[in-house]
Design a protein around this motif. Sequence first.
Motif, mmCIF file in Angstrom:
data_model
loop_
_atom_site.group_PDB
_atom_site.id
_atom_site.type_symbol
_atom_site.label_atom_id
_atom_site.label_comp_id
_atom_site.label_asym_id
_atom_site.label_seq_id
_atom_site.Cartn_x
_atom_site.Cartn_y
_atom_site.Cartn_z
ATOM 1 N N PHE A 1 0.833 -1.197 0.000
ATOM 2 C CA PHE A 1 0.000 0.000 0.000
ATOM 3 C C PHE A 1 0.873 1.255 0.000
ATOM 4 C CE2 PHE A 1 -1.892 3.437 2.504
ATOM 5 C CZ PHE A 1 -2.979 3.751 1.691
ATOM 6 N N ARG A 2 1.933 1.244 0.806
ATOM 7 C CA ARG A 2 2.866 2.378 0.810
ATOM 8 C C ARG A 2 3.440 2.609 -0.582
ATOM 9 N NH1 ARG A 2 7.696 0.592 3.775
ATOM 10 N NH2 ARG A 2 7.850 -0.566 1.814
ATOM 11 N N ASP A 3 3.823 1.543 -1.256
ATOM 12 C CA ASP A 3 4.364 1.682 -2.608
ATOM 13 C C ASP A 3 3.315 2.260 -3.556
ATOM 14 O OD1 ASP A 3 6.686 0.586 -1.631
ATOM 15 O OD2 ASP A 3 6.289 -1.438 -2.408
ATOM 16 N N GLU A 4 2.051 1.863 -3.368
ATOM 17 C CA GLU A 4 0.978 2.402 -4.200
ATOM 18 C C GLU A 4 0.805 3.900 -3.958
ATOM 19 O OE1 GLU A 4 -3.823 1.764 -5.067
ATOM 20 O OE2 GLU A 4 -2.879 0.840 -3.317
ATOM 21 N N VAL A 5 0.870 4.305 -2.704
ATOM 22 C CA VAL A 5 0.767 5.734 -2.379
ATOM 23 C C VAL A 5 1.887 6.507 -3.053
ATOM 24 C CG1 VAL A 5 0.962 7.433 -0.515
ATOM 25 C CG2 VAL A 5 -0.457 5.394 -0.190
ATOM 26 N N HIS A 6 3.101 5.979 -2.972
ATOM 27 C CA HIS A 6 4.254 6.661 -3.567
ATOM 28 C C HIS A 6 4.137 6.763 -5.083
ATOM 29 C CE1 HIS A 6 7.083 5.791 0.091
ATOM 30 N NE2 HIS A 6 6.142 6.674 0.349
ATOM 31 N N SER A 7 3.652 5.703 -5.715
ATOM 32 C CA SER A 7 3.577 5.702 -7.178
ATOM 33 C C SER A 7 2.418 6.541 -7.697
ATOM 34 C CB SER A 7 3.466 4.267 -7.708
ATOM 35 O OG SER A 7 2.265 3.663 -7.277
ATOM 36 N N ARG A 8 1.304 6.549 -6.981
ATOM 37 C CA ARG A 8 0.119 7.255 -7.462
ATOM 38 C C ARG A 8 0.032 8.695 -6.975
ATOM 39 N NH1 ARG A 8 -5.282 3.783 -6.819
ATOM 40 N NH2 ARG A 8 -6.022 5.792 -7.619
ATOM 41 N N VAL A 9 0.594 8.968 -5.791
ATOM 42 C CA VAL A 9 0.446 10.304 -5.200
ATOM 43 C C VAL A 9 1.797 10.909 -4.833
ATOM 44 C CG1 VAL A 9 -0.719 11.685 -3.440
ATOM 45 C CG2 VAL A 9 -1.778 9.548 -4.237
ATOM 46 N N GLY A 10 2.583 10.182 -4.038
ATOM 47 C CA GLY A 10 3.868 10.691 -3.580
ATOM 48 C C GLY A 10 3.989 10.521 -2.080
ATOM 49 N N PRO A 11 5.148 10.826 -1.502
ATOM 50 C CA PRO A 11 5.351 10.670 -0.062
ATOM 51 C C PRO A 11 4.464 11.626 0.734
ATOM 52 C CG PRO A 11 7.191 11.844 -1.053
ATOM 53 C CD PRO A 11 6.345 11.362 -2.187
ATOM 54 N N VAL A 12 4.148 11.238 1.959
ATOM 55 C CA VAL A 12 3.225 12.023 2.776
ATOM 56 C C VAL A 12 3.992 12.867 3.797
ATOM 57 C CG1 VAL A 12 1.460 10.254 2.471
ATOM 58 C CG2 VAL A 12 2.851 10.257 4.555
#
Length: 268
Positions: free
Chosen positions: A73-84
């Motif tokens: 899920f973290r990888d999906e966030v990074h690929s679709r949106v970026g770091p938080v």
Amino acid sequence: MSYYQGKRVLITGAGSGLGALMAEQLGRRGAEVIVTARRRKPAEDVCRRVQAAGGRGHALLLDVGDLDAIPAFRDEVHSRVGPVDILINNAGVVFGGEFEQVDLAQHLNTLQINTLGLIAMSHAFMGDLRDATQGHLVNIASASAYVGLPWGSTYAASKWAVLGFSESLRLELRERGIDNVAVTTVCPSYISTGMFDGVRSPLLSPMLTPDKVVKSILRGVKRGEAMVSEPAIVKSIDLIKGALPLRLWDEVARRSGLSTSMKHWQGK
């Protein structure tokens, strides 16, 4: 400019209740909000509310109880949106009832979601927070992190653990010289989100509105507060409990309604 303007915020359990309202209010303050929920439609509905409020929104599916899925899920966030920049661990469940009459799976699920999922999310995204100019970890605990909660023993246990984890991590980051990451622990009493339908609020601790709690959270995060507690009496529980003999504290808890508050729980 709002403190939250342009910050990327990930909220777990944001498909309804407190998480949904936080997402909307953060959108109103100009944040980019990653709305997560176990079901797609609630996440997308809240995402639209974020966008209507003026923020940028992204709807992603997440079950924090599935610990093995969190790295992906973290990888999906990074690929679709970026770091938080900000992680708000809001997802949680509660079950009430006589301890042995509640199915063991429900007890274990409470710990899995409220505690283990929160720790796993914090671990997965700590690199993001450390790399951010102003990283912030926000963990939603409960006033029950300070006291025993009959008819809600596992819920209280999960929140005691969240408080201990959050305080330990906050101090560790300070000792390691990581000054750009703050940790805020939120300890509210009962909130009228539906999760606690049927409870009888203890004396001096009325049922809180989600709006009041969200305002306190966002204000506390902006100020970098380590603890956000609602109502005010929650801040005094440790002092009162520590000053009284155990038998007297037990009697205070009984007479105030604290010990019986969950007896008639009918929440969802």
